[in-house]
Write an enzyme that holds these catalytic residues in place. Structure first.
Site, mmCIF file in Angstrom:
data_model
loop_
_atom_site.group_PDB
_atom_site.id
_atom_site.type_symbol
_atom_site.label_atom_id
_atom_site.label_comp_id
_atom_site.label_asym_id
_atom_site.label_seq_id
_atom_site.Cartn_x
_atom_site.Cartn_y
_atom_site.Cartn_z
ATOM 1 N N ASP A 1 -13.600 45.192 81.653
ATOM 2 C CA ASP A 1 -13.815 44.082 80.731
ATOM 3 C C ASP A 1 -14.893 43.142 81.260
ATOM 4 O O ASP A 1 -14.891 42.769 82.439
ATOM 5 C CB ASP A 1 -12.500 43.320 80.555
ATOM 6 C CG ASP A 1 -12.633 42.174 79.580
ATOM 7 O OD1 ASP A 1 -12.516 42.418 78.371
ATOM 8 O OD2 ASP A 1 -12.862 41.031 80.035
ATOM 9 N N THR B 1 39.994 32.866 83.158
ATOM 10 C CA THR B 1 39.819 32.168 81.882
ATOM 11 C C THR B 1 39.471 33.103 80.734
ATOM 12 O O THR B 1 39.606 32.729 79.566
ATOM 13 C CB THR B 1 38.697 31.116 81.996
ATOM 14 O OG1 THR B 1 37.450 31.778 82.294
ATOM 15 C CG2 THR B 1 39.015 30.091 83.083
ATOM 16 N N ARG C 1 34.954 36.482 76.278
ATOM 17 C CA ARG C 1 34.304 35.792 75.167
ATOM 18 C C ARG C 1 33.314 34.772 75.713
ATOM 19 O O ARG C 1 33.420 34.320 76.854
ATOM 20 C CB ARG C 1 35.328 35.113 74.265
ATOM 21 C CG ARG C 1 36.116 34.012 74.937
ATOM 22 C CD ARG C 1 37.159 33.436 73.993
ATOM 23 N NE ARG C 1 37.850 32.298 74.578
ATOM 24 C CZ ARG C 1 38.908 32.383 75.367
ATOM 25 N NH1 ARG C 1 39.400 33.582 75.675
ATOM 26 N NH2 ARG C 1 39.477 31.304 75.860
ATOM 27 N N CYS D 1 31.224 31.497 76.637
ATOM 28 C CA CYS D 1 31.551 30.110 76.988
ATOM 29 C C CYS D 1 31.008 29.171 75.902
ATOM 30 O O CYS D 1 29.849 29.284 75.496
ATOM 31 C CB CYS D 1 30.927 29.772 78.341
ATOM 32 S SG CYS D 1 31.105 28.050 78.847
ATOM 33 N N CYS E 1 25.674 27.673 84.176
ATOM 34 C CA CYS E 1 26.724 26.936 83.471
ATOM 35 C C CYS E 1 27.134 25.705 84.284
ATOM 36 O O CYS E 1 27.386 25.803 85.494
ATOM 37 C CB CYS E 1 27.938 27.819 83.231
ATOM 38 S SG CYS E 1 29.273 27.006 82.328
ATOM 39 N N CYS F 1 28.204 26.507 77.852
ATOM 40 C CA CYS F 1 26.833 26.896 78.234
ATOM 41 C C CYS F 1 26.187 27.852 77.233
ATOM 42 O O CYS F 1 25.001 28.133 77.336
ATOM 43 C CB CYS F 1 26.814 27.519 79.632
ATOM 44 S SG CYS F 1 27.574 29.177 79.745
ATOM 45 N N TRP G 1 -10.804 50.830 77.795
ATOM 46 C CA TRP G 1 -10.608 49.399 77.570
ATOM 47 C C TRP G 1 -9.715 49.157 76.356
ATOM 48 O O TRP G 1 -8.756 48.389 76.407
ATOM 49 C CB TRP G 1 -11.944 48.677 77.370
ATOM 50 C CG TRP G 1 -11.741 47.192 77.164
ATOM 51 C CD1 TRP G 1 -11.734 46.222 78.109
ATOM 52 C CD2 TRP G 1 -11.479 46.524 75.912
ATOM 53 N NE1 TRP G 1 -11.473 44.984 77.536
ATOM 54 C CE2 TRP G 1 -11.311 45.149 76.197
ATOM 55 C CE3 TRP G 1 -11.360 46.957 74.589
ATOM 56 C CZ2 TRP G 1 -11.042 44.202 75.203
ATOM 57 C CZ3 TRP G 1 -11.078 46.013 73.596
ATOM 58 C CH2 TRP G 1 -10.928 44.660 73.916
ATOM 59 N N TYR H 1 -6.053 47.523 76.480
ATOM 60 C CA TYR H 1 -5.814 46.246 75.805
ATOM 61 C C TYR H 1 -4.614 46.343 74.872
ATOM 62 O O TYR H 1 -3.773 45.438 74.811
ATOM 63 C CB TYR H 1 -7.065 45.842 75.030
ATOM 64 C CG TYR H 1 -7.017 44.451 74.452
ATOM 65 C CD1 TYR H 1 -7.119 43.345 75.271
ATOM 66 C CD2 TYR H 1 -6.873 44.249 73.086
ATOM 67 C CE1 TYR H 1 -7.095 42.057 74.743
ATOM 68 C CE2 TYR H 1 -6.846 42.975 72.554
ATOM 69 C CZ TYR H 1 -6.947 41.880 73.387
ATOM 70 O OH TYR H 1 -6.916 40.615 72.863
#
Length: 495
Positions: free
Chosen positions: A444, A34, A67, A69, A42, A72, A424, A428
């Site tokens: 912590d 296709t 290309r 769809c 899909c 979907c 720490w 973070y």
């Protein structure tokens, strides 16, 4: 530590046959008979195995002549969590490209940021994901253009240039090649379906994610830490200002059925892709919650918390430099105190919006603005003020790179080398600012309190040993431990 799940083509085909949405965005299915490519989930009839090939990226499928769809819409799925996990050159390059680095500075700028030549970068990406940096950037531009075409009434020429295309002709050719229809046809089809409601002057879009999401908990987490003037959280809606490459913006985030509703007020439409990427990072929307649950869900400490809050994410940030400053302000103080200090910083050094928007009045101060400040003007102890200015200066000068393509190990090492910045703070920043999913903050206070409540030894060394079993998702474990605490508890440093 990084973890990349390697699938062979037979496993991919089984995922397609079962229409498993967990793999949407992780790989793409192309059908030779296709000439189209789809997401794994899909709803169309599953093609025969001999007619199917697989690609790691949409750009690779497009480069091979397929290309998208129309049923979907594979370009609208969440991104692969792999690129957030990986710390190698390919992962860093893709994060930069997704952030719009190619459109802003060309392939050379991306290569320079990574310390590679353009030829080396193209070879690495082509070998790993089947497409070079230009093709990957082209796919990002096409997706941005689709959002503008389908969700706004922006003139087509403006949408083309805002998306990063060099000309309207290039814009039209790309959209026809990727989506098999003209921009005008796409806008007409979107009108029939009904676009996302948007206030005047705003761009509204739905941000997809995979699996479940604890969006309420995450927005509440951000709201508890909202800095006056820059952020606000009311009625389940989180809003904040953004400092983007071409100008300021305001974003509003809330929940809709199956998506995050994102409304953006941009001073420059060409910042759309960067703004969306920052919002996705903020909410950790490319994560795979099932992969996290498979590691943490059976743990006797984390499992019960995870079952109470399924779909937990690790909130990131829209600006790592801002987070680094806020992390310094948050050292050894409560959440409320950190917010107050940051608000004063914004009022004094932030850039005012041209037109205030409710409680949003400023963008957060830039590293350059803070680097030039006097420590005595920052309303914090002088030593912490010096640490804050050192961090801002290091970021502004490029000594510390916290950009999307940075080397996380190097960034953490350079942060720790700065006076007043300990493990720490650096951890973070790495966890939230750089989006590393495998950071555990063993020192912590909130983490240690949670471990003690669970009956475990909570010294930093013992906590680090316990957390080894939670790799490569220790950032999620950290957030689950915080979530296990009573809401009245204000752990040190969670700014």
């Amino acid at each position: 530590m990084t973890m990349v799940v390697v699938m062979d083509d037979e496993q991919r085909y089984r995922a397609v046959h079962s229409r498993d949405s967990r793999f949407d965005g992780v790989f793409y299915t192309a059908v030779r008979t296709t000439g189209i490519y789809c997401r794994p989930s899909c709803p169309a009839v599953t093609p025969r195995r001999e007619n199917v090939c697989f690609y790691r990226t949409a750009a690779a499928a497009q480069e091979s002549g397929f290309r998208a769809c129309k049923r979907c819409r594979p370009d609208t799925v969440p991104g692969s969590p792999e690129w957030n996990v990986r710390a190698d050159v390919v992962g860093r390059a893709i994060r930069l490209i997704h952030d719009g680095a190619v459109d802003r500075g060309g392939v050379g700028a991306v290569a320079d940021a990574l310390g590679y030549s353009e030829r080396q970068l193209n070879r690495l990406l082509s070998a790993e994901v089947g497409a070079g940096p230009l093709a990957l950037a082209r796919t990002e531009r096409a997706h941005t253009a689709r959002v503008l075409v389908e969700t706004t009434d922006m003139p087509m020429a403006d949408a083309a240039f805002a998306s990063g295309f060099a000309s309207v002709r290039q814009f039209n050719e790309t959209m026809r090649s990727v989506f098999d229809r003209s921009p005008s046809q796409m806008r007409a089809a979107a009108g029939r379906r009904g676009s996302v409601p948007a206030p005047p002057g705003a761009v509204a879009l739905r941000l997809p994610y995979r699996g479940r999401i604890d969006l309420t908990g995450m927005l509440s987490f951000l709201g508890d830490r909202a800095v006056p003037g820059v952020e606000e959280y009311k009625g389940g809606v989180y809003r904040r200002t953004l400092r983007l490459p071409n100008g300021p913006a305001v974003v509003e985030l809330s929940g809709v059925e199956g998506h995050v509703l994102c409304r953006l007020w941009l001073s420059e439409p060409r910042d759309l892709a960067s703004a969306v990427r920052r919002c996705r990072s903020l909410l950790d929307l490319d994560a795979d919650p099932q992969a996290v649950a498979e590691v943490l869900g059976q743990d006797p400490v984390l499992g019960p918390v995870l079952r109470q809050r399924p779909g937990v994410r690790a909130p990131g940030h829209v600006d790592p430099a801002e987070l680094a400053v806020r992390a310094v302000l948050g050292q050894q103080v409560s959440v409320r105190a950190a917010r107050t200090l940051a608000g004063r910083l914004v009022s004094r050094f932030g850039k005012p919006l041209a037109v205030p928007d409710g409680g949003l009045t400023h963008t957060f101060p830039s590293p350059g603005a803070l680097a030039a400040a006097d420590p005595a003007e920052l309303s914090v102890p002088v030593a912490r003020g010096r640490a804050l200015i050192n961090v801002a200066d290091a970021i502004a000068s490029g000594q510390v790179d916290l950009g999307p393509g940075c080397d996380r190990d190097e960034a953490e090492r350079r942060l720790v080398e700065l006076p007043g910045i300990g493990p720490w703070t650096a951890g973070y920043v790495r966890m939230r600012g750089l989006g590393d999913p495998d950071v555990f903050l063993s020192t912590d206070l909130g983490v240690r309190q949670a471990l003690e409540r669970a009956g475990l030894t909570a010294t930093p060394a013992a906590a680090a040993r316990e957390a080894k079993e939670w790799s490569p998702w220790r950032s999620y474990a950290t957030h689950l431990l915080w979530a296990s605490l009573d809401t009245t508890t204000a752990p040190r440093g969670i700014e």
